[in-house]
Write a protein that holds these residues in place. Structure first.
Motif: not given
Length: 131
Positions: A39, A122-123, A126-127
């Protein structure tokens, strides 16, 4: 010459069950490391692309439009219109996570309990490029 050998007494060591518990806790904590590394790596690539996009002529023009809109909306939305520069930051912080989560819940396949690609996206989103 005398050599003193100190024997470790059993009372100094943790019991075997405690070592097993600590091993399990460590394994659980370290199990997220590859996921987090992936990520962060994708987010860092995105950060580079994001910065270059905002430094381009269309990016600067878009940012100027956003600033003009925030200065126009500041007297209506804020008590002190000098805080207009914060509007382009406040609105995405309020809207983006909610919209992203709602979209992911909507896109989640009904047949599968968990979509790994969707969770990864999503991660990363989001990050974002702000890591």
């Amino acid at each position: 010459k005398k050599v003193y050998v100190m024997e470790i007494q059993n009372g100094c060591l943790r019991p075997a069950w405690w070592q097993a518990v600590m091993f399990c806790v460590s394994a659980v904590i370290l199990s997220v490391t590859p996921w987090l590394a992936a990520v962060v790596a994708v987010s860092l690539v995105w950060d580079t692309v994001w910065k270059r996009a905002w430094d381009s002529a269309p990016g600067r023009s878009l940012w100027q439009s956003i600033e003009n809109a925030s200065h126009a909306a500041a007297p209506v939305l804020l008590q002190d219109k000098r805080d207009a520069m914060l509007l382009p930051i406040i609105f995405p912080l309020i809207l983006y996570p909610t919209m992203l989560f709602t979209t992911c819940v909507y896109l989640q396949p009904r047949s599968a309990p968990l979509s790994i690609p969707l969770m990864f996206a999503y991660h990363v989103l989001r990050m974002g490029p702000y890591f």
